[in-house]
Design a protein around this motif. Structure first.
Motif, PDB file in Angstrom:
ATOM      1  N   ARG A  94       0.822  -1.212   0.000  1.00  0.00           N
ATOM      2  CA  ARG A  94       0.000   0.000   0.000  1.00  0.00           C
ATOM      3  C   ARG A  94       0.858   1.264   0.000  1.00  0.00           C
ATOM      4  O   ARG A  94       0.482   2.288  -0.586  1.00  0.00           O
ATOM      5  CB  ARG A  94      -0.905  -0.011   1.233  1.00  0.00           C
ATOM      6  CG  ARG A  94      -1.858   1.166   1.334  1.00  0.00           C
ATOM      7  CD  ARG A  94      -2.777   0.974   2.528  1.00  0.00           C
ATOM      8  NE  ARG A  94      -3.531   2.171   2.827  1.00  0.00           N
ATOM      9  CZ  ARG A  94      -4.338   2.306   3.882  1.00  0.00           C
ATOM     10  NH1 ARG A  94      -4.484   1.288   4.732  1.00  0.00           N
ATOM     11  NH2 ARG A  94      -4.977   3.437   4.107  1.00  0.00           N
ATOM     12  N   TYR A  95       2.029   1.202   0.659  1.00  0.00           N
ATOM     13  CA  TYR A  95       2.916   2.367   0.750  1.00  0.00           C
ATOM     14  C   TYR A  95       4.310   1.980   0.268  1.00  0.00           C
ATOM     15  O   TYR A  95       5.253   1.886   1.063  1.00  0.00           O
ATOM     16  CB  TYR A  95       2.981   2.879   2.190  1.00  0.00           C
ATOM     17  CG  TYR A  95       1.648   3.292   2.768  1.00  0.00           C
ATOM     18  CD1 TYR A  95       1.066   4.514   2.428  1.00  0.00           C
ATOM     19  CD2 TYR A  95       0.958   2.463   3.663  1.00  0.00           C
ATOM     20  CE1 TYR A  95      -0.158   4.907   2.956  1.00  0.00           C
ATOM     21  CE2 TYR A  95      -0.261   2.843   4.200  1.00  0.00           C
ATOM     22  CZ  TYR A  95      -0.815   4.061   3.837  1.00  0.00           C
ATOM     23  OH  TYR A  95      -2.035   4.439   4.373  1.00  0.00           O
ATOM     24  N   PRO A  96       4.487   1.743  -1.032  1.00  0.00           N
ATOM     25  CA  PRO A  96       5.758   1.207  -1.544  1.00  0.00           C
ATOM     26  C   PRO A  96       6.956   2.149  -1.409  1.00  0.00           C
ATOM     27  O   PRO A  96       8.094   1.678  -1.338  1.00  0.00           O
ATOM     28  CB  PRO A  96       5.438   0.935  -3.025  1.00  0.00           C
ATOM     29  CG  PRO A  96       4.300   1.850  -3.348  1.00  0.00           C
ATOM     30  CD  PRO A  96       3.486   1.929  -2.106  1.00  0.00           C
ATOM     31  N   GLN A  97       6.737   3.448  -1.359  1.00  0.00           N
ATOM     32  CA  GLN A  97       7.843   4.393  -1.328  1.00  0.00           C
ATOM     33  C   GLN A  97       8.123   4.968   0.055  1.00  0.00           C
ATOM     34  O   GLN A  97       9.052   5.766   0.214  1.00  0.00           O
ATOM     35  CB  GLN A  97       7.536   5.559  -2.300  1.00  0.00           C
ATOM     36  CG  GLN A  97       7.281   5.137  -3.735  1.00  0.00           C
ATOM     37  CD  GLN A  97       8.432   4.346  -4.322  1.00  0.00           C
ATOM     38  OE1 GLN A  97       9.601   4.682  -4.094  1.00  0.00           O
ATOM     39  NE2 GLN A  97       8.128   3.301  -5.081  1.00  0.00           N
ATOM     40  N   ASP A  98       7.327   4.575   1.045  1.00  0.00           N
ATOM     41  CA  ASP A  98       7.452   5.182   2.373  1.00  0.00           C
ATOM     42  C   ASP A  98       8.289   4.319   3.322  1.00  0.00           C
ATOM     43  O   ASP A  98       8.499   3.130   3.094  1.00  0.00           O
ATOM     44  CB  ASP A  98       6.061   5.405   2.969  1.00  0.00           C
ATOM     45  CG  ASP A  98       5.235   6.386   2.151  1.00  0.00           C
ATOM     46  OD1 ASP A  98       5.657   7.545   2.037  1.00  0.00           O
ATOM     47  OD2 ASP A  98       4.183   5.982   1.614  1.00  0.00           O
TER      48      ASP A  98
END
Length: 377
Positions: A94-98
């Motif tokens: 859901r949050y691949p870059q965080d």
């Protein structure tokens, strides 16, 4: 964006859970905190959880005042056993870059090595651990152990929480105690309104006890509940047996509640209430669990080959926080480690006390001592 995942059974959520979330926001600089109540935790399948919907609602009430904090129903909706690796994977997608962080307490840090796919978890999120008052965790030592195993460190949160547990809250609720100092006010109201964690026979039994005896029974229940999981005993059974173990202690011999009760022969007066207590528990309070009745029936004398629940109640009765006698601290430490060894030493202490005071030694107590002398290891 920094995102902290905070999972747990939250059964119920208590004030320290909320403070940990606030500390993560302040000390970790988390932009978002995702609270994830477990569906069925793999390490807590031995006890019955409050309904998932209730735990979810209590979490929403408790964490609503923290900016950037959301409560996710993911594990509850997913069904099955709630493995952390599956949850972290879901939020990594859901949050691949965080930046993802996983919040755990000192107890979970020690157990992390046995979790399902811990290396996979650490490939997706950084582990953040916080301490708790009274917990023996040595973070320096744990850091070395963790780094040696996983090749990377965990992050100490820099927050030490008060010694509060959901187990304590549940036991207090079973006795009808006020828990507002331990849980957010909204959660306390929800627990009351929905009659969560009630143990009906315990509430009724309290009516037969003096105020001092009620406090003693509560302390026994708190100790038994905390040790129940590691002893392989149902927490409900532990609280029920502890709450009822002295239910006949303050009843006069001619009480209507004891009509039909026939005590065994040659039972010393200080021991008699264990038998009358089991009678009241079964005939008046409707208890049908044979192990619970057995634990009540022998909680003063002990006996050979006691069940785990029986040993738990016998020892909690003797070692609860209100007791004080020479050597009790050592016995409490042993209680946390080995029930059989603790039974032996407690029975030895009891026999020594009876001999010194000139009291009658009940033969069953001596047989229990002889049994655990042989089986203490």
């Amino acid at each position: 964006m920094k995102i902290a995942i905070f999972g747990g059974s939250f059964d119920p959520v208590h004030a320290e859970h909320v403070r940990i979330a606030r500390a993560a926001r302040e000390k970790l600089g988390a932009d978002k905190i995702i609270v994830v109540p477990a569906g069925l935790p793999p390490h807590k399948q031995e006890r019955h959880l409050a309904p998932a919907a209730a735990r979810l609602e209590m979490a929403r009430l408790a964490f609503s005042g923290i900016p950037g904090c959301e409560v996710s129903p993911y594990e509850i909706n997913a069904g099955g056993t709630s493995y952390t690796v599956r949850t972290v994977h879901r939020f990594r997608e859901r949050y691949p870059q965080d930046e993802l962080y996983l919040l755990v307490g000192a107890d979970m840090l020690r157990d992390f090595y046995s979790w399902k796919q811990p290396e996979e978890i650490l490939s997706m999120a950084q582990l953040v651990a916080c301490g708790r008052e009274g917990d023996p965790a040595d973070f320096q030592k744990e850091q070395k152990r963790f780094s040696a195993r996983f090749g990377k460190p965990f992050i100490p949160l820099g927050y030490t929480g008060a010694a509060v547990s959901s187990t304590e809250v549940r036991a207090l609720c079973a006795f009808g105690e006020d828990v507002r100092s331990l849980v957010p006010a909204e959660v306390a109201d929800y627990i009351d309104a929905n009659e969560l964690y009630r143990v009906g026979p315990v509430r009724r039994a309290l009516e037969y006890l003096t105020p001092a005896r009620r406090k003693h029974s509560l302390r026994v229940a708190l100790m038994a509940a905390e040790r129940s999981a590691s002893a392989g005993v149902s927490e409900y059974a532990a609280v029920l047996a502890a709450g009822l173990h002295d239910c006949a202690k303050n009843l006069p011999a001619d009480s209507p509640l004891l009509k039909g009760f026939a005590p065994p022969e040659e039972v010393p007066a200080p021991v008699l209430h264990q038998y009358s207590g089991a009678y009241v528990a079964e005939r008046i309070l409707g208890v049908t669990d044979a192990d619970v009745l057995d634990a009540i029936r022998y909680h003063t004398s002990g006996k050979p080959e006691m069940t785990a629940l029986g040993k738990l109640i016998f020892l909690s009765d003797m070692l609860e926080a209100g007791r004080d006698f020479p050597g009790i601290r050592k016995l409490r430490r042993l209680f946390a480690e080995n029930l059989n060894a603790c039974m032996y030493h407690c029975l030895k202490q009891e026999l020594k006390h009876l001999k010194k005071g000139g009291g009658n030694i009940y033969p069953l107590t001596f047989r229990a001592y002889e049994y655990y002398k042989e089986h203490r290891k």
